[in-house]
Write an enzyme that holds these catalytic residues in place. Structure first.
Site, PDB file in Angstrom:
ATOM      1  N   ASN A   9       0.871  -1.182   0.000  1.00 41.88           N
ATOM      2  CA  ASN A   9       0.000   0.000   0.000  1.00 41.88           C
ATOM      3  C   ASN A   9       0.906   1.230   0.000  1.00 41.88           C
ATOM      4  OD1 ASN A   9      -1.812   2.038   0.534  1.00 41.88           O
ATOM      5  ND2 ASN A   9      -2.393   1.305   2.587  1.00 41.88           N
ATOM      6  N   TRP A  10       1.044   1.849  -1.167  1.00 44.33           N
ATOM      7  CA  TRP A  10       1.986   2.977  -1.285  1.00 44.33           C
ATOM      8  C   TRP A  10       1.428   4.269  -0.677  1.00 44.33           C
ATOM      9  CZ3 TRP A  10       4.066   2.320  -7.055  1.00 44.33           C
ATOM     10  CH2 TRP A  10       4.713   1.069  -7.153  1.00 44.33           C
ATOM     11  N   GLY A 173       1.900   2.085  10.927  1.00 44.28           N
ATOM     12  CA  GLY A 173       2.847   3.199  10.834  1.00 44.28           C
ATOM     13  C   GLY A 173       3.471   3.591  12.156  1.00 44.28           C
ATOM     14  N   GLY A 234       2.712  -1.242   4.353  1.00 43.70           N
ATOM     15  CA  GLY A 234       2.714   0.183   4.019  1.00 43.70           C
ATOM     16  C   GLY A 234       4.140   0.664   3.804  1.00 43.70           C
ATOM     17  N   GLY A 235       4.723   1.261   4.843  1.00 46.25           N
ATOM     18  CA  GLY A 235       6.049   1.887   4.757  1.00 46.25           C
ATOM     19  C   GLY A 235       7.097   1.029   4.058  1.00 46.25           C
TER      20      GLY A 235
HETATM   21  P1  PGA Z   1       2.479   0.266   7.699  1.00 38.75           P
HETATM   22  O1  PGA Z   1       1.043   0.440   6.987  1.00 38.75           O
HETATM   23  O2  PGA Z   1       3.072  -1.021   7.162  1.00 38.75           O
HETATM   24  O3  PGA Z   1       3.254   1.464   7.317  1.00 38.75           O
HETATM   25  O4  PGA Z   1       2.202   0.161   9.172  1.00 38.75           O
HETATM   26  C1  PGA Z   1       0.198  -0.655   6.741  1.00 38.75           C
HETATM   27  C2  PGA Z   1      -1.095  -0.179   6.133  1.00 38.75           C
HETATM   28  O5  PGA Z   1      -1.578   0.883   6.533  1.00 38.75           O
HETATM   29  O6  PGA Z   1      -1.680  -0.839   5.251  1.00 38.75           O
END
Ligand code: PGA
Length: 254
Positions: A9-10, A173, A234-235
Site C-alpha cells: 500500500n503505497w 505506521g 505500508g512503509g
Molecule cells: P504500515 O502500513 O506497514 O506502514 O504500518 C500498513 C497499512 O496501513 O496498510
C-alpha cells in the site's frame, strides 16, 4: 492450502518517477516467481503508468479507494469502471485511514465492496481495532461488527473473491506490531466468524493478511503463523529491497 498474498500500500507517497522506478524494480525482482501473489496499490494518478510497466508480470495492481457510485456528478471521485479501464484488478476498501480520517462507516464500506464486485474488482477489506478498543477487551466485538456490517448481503460466491486484511490500528505506521500469536488469534477469530456467517469452504478459502508495521525483519515470524496468509505492507513497500525480502519470506511458506 492458501497461497500467500503480499500487497504493498503505497499510500500518498512517491513522485511519478519514483513510482515508475519502484514498479520497474519489482518487475525485475519478481521475474519468474509465482509462489506468492503480489499486489501493489499506488496513488490513483500513478495507476496507468504502473499498470503499463507491470503489464507483462503477474503483479496485481489496485487502487487504495474507490467510489460507491457508478458515474455522474461526484466531483473528485473515481469509479470502479475507471479503475478497470486503466488496468486495475484489485482495490483496498475500508483502510483504517479511510475509516478514521474520512469517516467511512461500515455501511459506506459495504456499498463500496458491492460496487467493486460489480466491476469485477477483487477487494481487500481492511478491519482492525484501535488501541483503546483493544485495551477495553473489545477487539473481537469491533472486528465482528466490521465484518457483519461490511459484508451485509454479500453472498459466499462474492466473498470468495475477497481478501481480508487484519490491521490493528495501533500497529499501523507506529513501528509496533502485534505479536505473531496476538495476530494469529484474531485471524483465527475472523476465520471462525466467516465460517459462522457463510460456510467452512468459504472460511477456508478466504485469505487473511496481517498489516501494521510489517517489515523485512518481522515478516517471517508473522507469515509463519497458520492463520496468516500474507501481509498488507505500508512503509516497507516503498523500498523495493524490503518489499522483495518480504515476498521471499512469504515464498518460504508456500
Ligand atoms: P504500515 O502500513 O506497514 O506502514 O504500518 C500498513 C497499512 O496501513 O496498510
Amino acid at each position: 492450502m492458501r497461497k500467500q498474498f503480499i500487497a504493498g500500500n503505497w499510500k500518498m507517497n512517491l513522485t511519478l518517477e519514483d513510482a515508475k522506478g519502484l514498479a520497474r524494480k519489482l518487475y525485475d525482482g519478481l521475474k519468474g516467481s509465482d509462489k506468492v501473489d503480489v499486489g501493489v496499490f499506488p496513488s490513483f494518478v500513478f495507476l496507468k503508468e504502473v499498470c503499463d510497466i507491470l503489464s507483462n508480470s503477474k503483479v496485481f495492481i489496485g487502487a487504495q479507494n474507490m467510489s460507491m457510485e457508478k458515474s455522474g456528478a461526484f466531483t473528485g471521485e473515481i469509479s470502479g469502471s475507471m479503475l478497470r479501464d486503466v488496468g486495475c484488478t484489485h482495490v483496498l476498501i475500508g483502510h483504517s485511514e479511510r475509516r478514521t480520517i474520512y469517516q467511512e462507516t461500515n455501511s459506506i464500506i459495504n456499498s463500496k465492496l458491492k460496487a467493486a464486485l460489480l466491476n469485477d474488482l477483487s477487494p481487500i477489506l481492511c478491519v482492525g481495532e484501535k488501541q483503546e478498543e483493544r485495551d477495553a477487551g473489545k477487539t473481537r466485538e469491533v472486528v465482528k461488527n466490521q465484518l457483519s456490517e461490511g459484508l451485509l448481503n454479500l453472498t459466499s460466491e462474492q466473498v470468495k473473491r475477497l481478501t481480508i486484511a487484519y490491521e490493528p490500528v495501533w500497529a499501523i505506521g507506529t513501528g509496533k506490531t502485534a505479536t505473531p500469536e496476538q495476530a494469529n488469534e484474531v485471524h483465527a477469530f475472523i476465520r471462525d466468524t466467516m465460517r459462522d456467517k457463510y460456510d467452512d469452504d468459504t472460511a477456508q478459502r478466504i485469505r487473511i493478511q496481517y498489516g501494521g508495521s510489517v517489515n523485512a525483519e518481522n515478516a517471517k515470524q508473522l507469515l509463519g503463523q497458520p492463520e496468516i496468509d500474507g501481509a498488507l505492507v505500508g512503509g516497507a513497500s516503498l523500498d523495493s529491497n524490503s518489499f522483495l525480502d518480504i515476498v521471499s519470506d512469504a515464498a518460504s511458506f508456500s
